[in-house]
Design an enzyme around this catalytic site. Sequence first.
Site, PDB file in Angstrom:
ATOM      1  N   VAL A 146       0.841  -1.202   0.000  1.00 23.21           N
ATOM      2  CA  VAL A 146       0.000   0.000   0.000  1.00 23.21           C
ATOM      3  C   VAL A 146       0.878   1.255   0.000  1.00 23.21           C
ATOM      4  CG1 VAL A 146      -1.887  -1.191   1.219  1.00 23.21           C
ATOM      5  CG2 VAL A 146      -0.146   0.005   2.562  1.00 23.21           C
ATOM      6  N   ASP A 147       2.213   1.070  -0.197  1.00 21.91           N
ATOM      7  CA  ASP A 147       3.148   2.179   0.021  1.00 21.91           C
ATOM      8  C   ASP A 147       3.405   3.068  -1.193  1.00 21.91           C
ATOM      9  OD1 ASP A 147       4.929   0.626  -1.551  1.00 21.91           O
ATOM     10  OD2 ASP A 147       5.932  -0.218   0.207  1.00 21.91           O
TER      11      ASP A 147
ATOM     12  N   HIS B 186      -4.418  -4.385  -2.266  1.00 20.73           N
ATOM     13  CA  HIS B 186      -4.827  -4.071  -0.889  1.00 20.73           C
ATOM     14  C   HIS B 186      -4.983  -2.576  -0.640  1.00 20.73           C
ATOM     15  CE1 HIS B 186      -3.076  -8.251   0.464  1.00 20.73           C
ATOM     16  NE2 HIS B 186      -4.253  -8.351  -0.143  1.00 20.73           N
TER      17      HIS B 186
ATOM     18  N   CYS C 298     -16.131  12.216   8.986  1.00 24.00           N
ATOM     19  CA  CYS C 298     -16.686  12.721   7.735  1.00 24.00           C
ATOM     20  C   CYS C 298     -17.807  13.705   8.064  1.00 24.00           C
ATOM     21  CB  CYS C 298     -17.233  11.514   6.972  1.00 24.00           C
ATOM     22  SG  CYS C 298     -18.081  11.867   5.456  1.00 24.00           S
TER      23      CYS C 298
ATOM     24  N   CYS D 115     -20.722  13.457   7.240  1.00 22.20           N
ATOM     25  CA  CYS D 115     -21.926  12.675   7.557  1.00 22.20           C
ATOM     26  C   CYS D 115     -21.868  12.124   8.975  1.00 22.20           C
ATOM     27  CB  CYS D 115     -22.105  11.527   6.551  1.00 22.20           C
ATOM     28  SG  CYS D 115     -21.093  10.083   6.919  1.00 22.20           S
TER      29      CYS D 115
ATOM     30  N   GLY E 181       9.246 -11.104  -2.660  1.00 21.38           N
ATOM     31  CA  GLY E 181       9.138 -10.507  -1.326  1.00 21.38           C
ATOM     32  C   GLY E 181       7.782 -10.661  -0.672  1.00 21.38           C
ATOM     33  N   THR E 182       7.158 -11.809  -0.889  1.00 20.71           N
ATOM     34  CA  THR E 182       5.890 -12.056  -0.185  1.00 20.71           C
ATOM     35  C   THR E 182       5.942 -13.427   0.487  1.00 20.71           C
ATOM     36  OG1 THR E 182       3.496 -12.364  -0.374  1.00 20.71           O
ATOM     37  CG2 THR E 182       4.765 -12.756  -2.378  1.00 20.71           C
TER      38      THR E 182
ATOM     39  N   GLU F 168      13.957 -15.994   2.178  1.00 20.88           N
ATOM     40  CA  GLU F 168      13.886 -17.375   2.678  1.00 20.88           C
ATOM     41  C   GLU F 168      12.820 -18.149   1.921  1.00 20.88           C
ATOM     42  OE1 GLU F 168      12.988 -16.268   6.714  1.00 20.88           O
ATOM     43  OE2 GLU F 168      10.829 -16.292   6.316  1.00 20.88           O
TER      44      GLU F 168
ATOM     45  N   ALA G 138      15.797  -8.868  -2.688  1.00 14.91           N
ATOM     46  CA  ALA G 138      15.210  -8.458  -3.969  1.00 14.91           C
ATOM     47  C   ALA G 138      16.007  -7.304  -4.579  1.00 14.91           C
ATOM     48  CB  ALA G 138      13.753  -8.053  -3.761  1.00 14.91           C
TER      49      ALA G 138
HETATM   50  C1  BJW Z   1      12.302 -10.223   1.502  1.00 17.86           C
HETATM   51  C2  BJW Z   1      13.156  -9.174   1.868  1.00 17.86           C
HETATM   52  C3  BJW Z   1      14.045  -8.716   0.892  1.00 17.86           C
HETATM   53  C4  BJW Z   1      11.921  -9.632   3.560  1.00 17.86           C
HETATM   54  N1  BJW Z   1      14.055  -9.265  -0.328  1.00 17.86           N
HETATM   55  N2  BJW Z   1      12.328 -10.779   0.307  1.00 17.86           N
HETATM   56  C5  BJW Z   1      -8.003 -19.490   6.146  1.00 17.86           C
HETATM   57  C6  BJW Z   1      -7.483 -20.018   4.979  1.00 17.86           C
HETATM   58  C7  BJW Z   1      -7.363 -19.243   3.820  1.00 17.86           C
HETATM   59  C8  BJW Z   1      -7.767 -17.929   3.826  1.00 17.86           C
HETATM   60  C9  BJW Z   1      -8.276 -17.406   4.996  1.00 17.86           C
HETATM   61  C10 BJW Z   1      -8.413 -18.180   6.126  1.00 17.86           C
HETATM   62  N3  BJW Z   1      -8.934 -17.399   7.108  1.00 17.86           N
HETATM   63  C11 BJW Z   1      -9.119 -16.159   6.600  1.00 17.86           C
HETATM   64  C12 BJW Z   1      -8.749 -16.155   5.332  1.00 17.86           C
HETATM   65  C13 BJW Z   1      -8.785 -15.011   4.399  1.00 17.86           C
HETATM   66  C14 BJW Z   1      -7.701 -13.999   4.707  1.00 17.86           C
HETATM   67  C15 BJW Z   1      -6.346 -14.707   4.737  1.00 17.86           C
HETATM   68  O1  BJW Z   1      -5.739 -14.972   3.719  1.00 17.86           O
HETATM   69  N4  BJW Z   1      -5.831 -15.012   5.917  1.00 17.86           N
HETATM   70  C16 BJW Z   1      -4.570 -15.769   6.045  1.00 17.86           C
HETATM   71  C17 BJW Z   1      -3.598 -15.010   6.938  1.00 17.86           C
HETATM   72  C18 BJW Z   1      -4.893 -17.143   6.540  1.00 17.86           C
HETATM   73  N5  BJW Z   1      -7.772 -13.027   3.623  1.00 17.86           N
HETATM   74  C19 BJW Z   1      -8.618 -12.016   3.650  1.00 17.86           C
HETATM   75  O2  BJW Z   1      -9.348 -11.800   4.601  1.00 17.86           O
HETATM   76  C20 BJW Z   1      -8.661 -11.154   2.413  1.00 17.86           C
HETATM   77  N6  BJW Z   1      -9.987 -10.978   1.982  1.00 17.86           N
HETATM   78  C21 BJW Z   1     -10.748 -12.007   1.584  1.00 17.86           C
HETATM   79  O3  BJW Z   1     -10.331 -13.155   1.570  1.00 17.86           O
HETATM   80  O4  BJW Z   1     -11.992 -11.636   1.170  1.00 17.86           O
HETATM   81  C22 BJW Z   1     -12.966 -12.676   0.942  1.00 17.86           C
HETATM   82  C23 BJW Z   1     -13.618 -12.942   2.262  1.00 17.86           C
HETATM   83  C24 BJW Z   1     -14.438 -11.976   2.788  1.00 17.86           C
HETATM   84  C25 BJW Z   1     -15.096 -12.231   3.985  1.00 17.86           C
HETATM   85  C26 BJW Z   1     -14.864 -13.431   4.672  1.00 17.86           C
HETATM   86  C27 BJW Z   1     -13.996 -14.374   4.137  1.00 17.86           C
HETATM   87  C28 BJW Z   1     -13.391 -14.130   2.903  1.00 17.86           C
HETATM   88  C29 BJW Z   1      -8.122  -9.774   2.701  1.00 17.86           C
HETATM   89  C30 BJW Z   1      -6.666  -9.784   3.040  1.00 17.86           C
HETATM   90  C31 BJW Z   1      -6.205  -8.370   3.371  1.00 17.86           C
HETATM   91  C32 BJW Z   1      -4.760  -8.319   3.833  1.00 17.86           C
HETATM   92  N7  BJW Z   1      -4.484  -7.013   4.344  1.00 17.86           N
HETATM   93  C33 BJW Z   1      -3.149  -6.694   4.790  1.00 17.86           C
HETATM   94  C34 BJW Z   1      -3.143  -5.272   5.384  1.00 17.86           C
HETATM   95  C35 BJW Z   1      -3.250  -4.214   4.264  1.00 17.86           C
HETATM   96  C36 BJW Z   1      -3.301  -2.833   4.794  1.00 17.86           C
HETATM   97  C37 BJW Z   1      -2.046  -2.432   5.528  1.00 17.86           C
HETATM   98  O5  BJW Z   1      -0.955  -2.392   4.934  1.00 17.86           O
HETATM   99  O6  BJW Z   1      -2.165  -2.134   6.703  1.00 17.86           O
HETATM  100  O7  BJW Z   1      -2.235  -6.768   3.673  1.00 17.86           O
HETATM  101  S1  BJW Z   1      -2.446  -7.869   5.943  1.00 17.86           S
HETATM  102  C38 BJW Z   1      -0.809  -7.815   5.305  1.00 17.86           C
HETATM  103  O8  BJW Z   1      -0.460  -9.110   4.718  1.00 17.86           O
HETATM  104  C39 BJW Z   1      -0.858  -6.821   4.126  1.00 17.86           C
HETATM  105  C40 BJW Z   1       0.013  -7.502   3.106  1.00 17.86           C
HETATM  106  O9  BJW Z   1      -0.257  -6.995   1.814  1.00 17.86           O
HETATM  107  C41 BJW Z   1      -0.344  -8.953   3.288  1.00 17.86           C
HETATM  108  C42 BJW Z   1       0.689  -9.902   2.756  1.00 17.86           C
HETATM  109  O10 BJW Z   1       1.905  -9.788   3.415  1.00 17.86           O
HETATM  110  P1  BJW Z   1       3.258  -9.856   2.583  1.00 17.86           P
HETATM  111  O11 BJW Z   1       3.335  -8.745   1.647  1.00 17.86           O
HETATM  112  O12 BJW Z   1       3.438 -11.207   2.042  1.00 17.86           O
HETATM  113  O13 BJW Z   1       4.343  -9.549   3.752  1.00 17.86           O
HETATM  114  P2  BJW Z   1       4.984 -10.528   4.823  1.00 17.86           P
HETATM  115  O14 BJW Z   1       5.529  -9.674   5.911  1.00 17.86           O
HETATM  116  O15 BJW Z   1       4.064 -11.602   5.214  1.00 17.86           O
HETATM  117  O16 BJW Z   1       6.196 -11.228   4.045  1.00 17.86           O
HETATM  118  C43 BJW Z   1       7.326 -10.518   3.629  1.00 17.86           C
HETATM  119  C44 BJW Z   1       8.224 -11.489   2.876  1.00 17.86           C
HETATM  120  O17 BJW Z   1       9.304 -10.756   2.348  1.00 17.86           O
HETATM  121  C45 BJW Z   1       8.818 -12.589   3.766  1.00 17.86           C
HETATM  122  O18 BJW Z   1       8.629 -13.835   3.124  1.00 17.86           O
HETATM  123  C46 BJW Z   1      10.304 -12.234   3.841  1.00 17.86           C
HETATM  124  O19 BJW Z   1      11.156 -13.378   3.905  1.00 17.86           O
HETATM  125  C47 BJW Z   1      10.501 -11.480   2.551  1.00 17.86           C
HETATM  126  N8  BJW Z   1      11.575 -10.481   2.554  1.00 17.86           N
HETATM  127  N9  BJW Z   1      12.939  -8.807   3.113  1.00 17.86           N
HETATM  128  C48 BJW Z   1      13.254 -10.289  -0.637  1.00 17.86           C
HETATM  129  N10 BJW Z   1      14.959  -7.688   1.110  1.00 17.86           N
HETATM  130 ZN    ZN Z   2     -19.410   9.966   5.330  1.00 15.72          ZN
END
Ligand code: BJW
Ligand code: ZN
Length: 244
Positions: free
Chosen positions: A101-102, A117, A146, A148, A185-186, A213, A229
Amino acid sequence: MASEVLKTFLKKDKRVAVLTGAGISAESGVPTFRGEDGLWKKFKPEELATFDAFISNPQLVWEWYEYRRKLISEVKPNPAHYSLAEMQGYFESFHLITQNVDGLHQKAGSKEVIELHGNIKRNKCISCDKRFEEIELTSKEMPPKCRCGGLIRPDVVWFGEMLPAEAINKAHELSSKCDIFFSIGTSAVVYPAASLPLIAKKAGAYLVEVNLERTELSHLADEVFLGKAGEIMPEIAGFIKDKD
Ligand code: BJW
Ligand code: ZN
């Protein structure tokens, strides 16, 4: 470096899709969500990044976002962001999908970035859905309200919320139609974003992972680059350039 197979995919006419996560911005100074260096270790993302958390403690969640906004406004894209911006000019079909989101990809020059996201700079009213840019919010109230009367929240996607339909539909389509898919990087644990590399692989794409990793995805990847990366992506982009 890049295997002979990967090199055959780094050709102009290949369709490329890229998914990035927090790790790509780590070298810019933006903390990741999970793992040892995750700054949010104090809080699990699942504890702050939900609508329920916002309703129970709007001030805490708003302050967390204000803190991150300030941090993000002070950092710059790193070589991994710039390499991807450069790569888009090489391929006839190149699409960048991010969970971040950056806004650092856009700052590095990437165009038409698909933001799954949302974006931390935008806000919206929880009652009437009116959108606000960060600068429009002058109230000292935390969080502001807001006209409202509804609370204003960041325009990002929290757990349990749907992703923007247009973004996720486009991302699905691109993933199912690419020749090569990069996951960079995810941790590949948050769905539905984590399903994109799986869709690509199932549709026959060559799957490349770049991460510090191994992740949940690694066993499916055709090639895994373990490292920063910011070091690996310039090498891949450099290889493409050297060919011409
Ligand atoms: C490097 C490095 C370097 C470090 N070089 N690499 C059970 C099973 C399956 C799914 C679900 C479940 N229970 C719930 C769910 C659904 C849920 C989900 O997936 N949960 C799991 C955790 C289990 N998903 C949702 O709820 C999504 N919506 C959805 O499914 O809607 C349908 C629905 C609706 C109603 C009910 C049910 C379903 C929405 C997900 C929203 C995620 N939001 C966030 C916050 C965004 C806002 C904010 O920034 O504040 O998004 S959470 C956070 O995680 C953020 C990220 O985008 C997201 C992913 O993280 P990311 O980018 O992978 O980061 P990290 O920190 O995890 O990893 C970093 C990596 O980089 C690491 O691997 C390092 O090793 C590596 N690294 N330095 C290369 N230099
Ligand atoms: Zn409003």
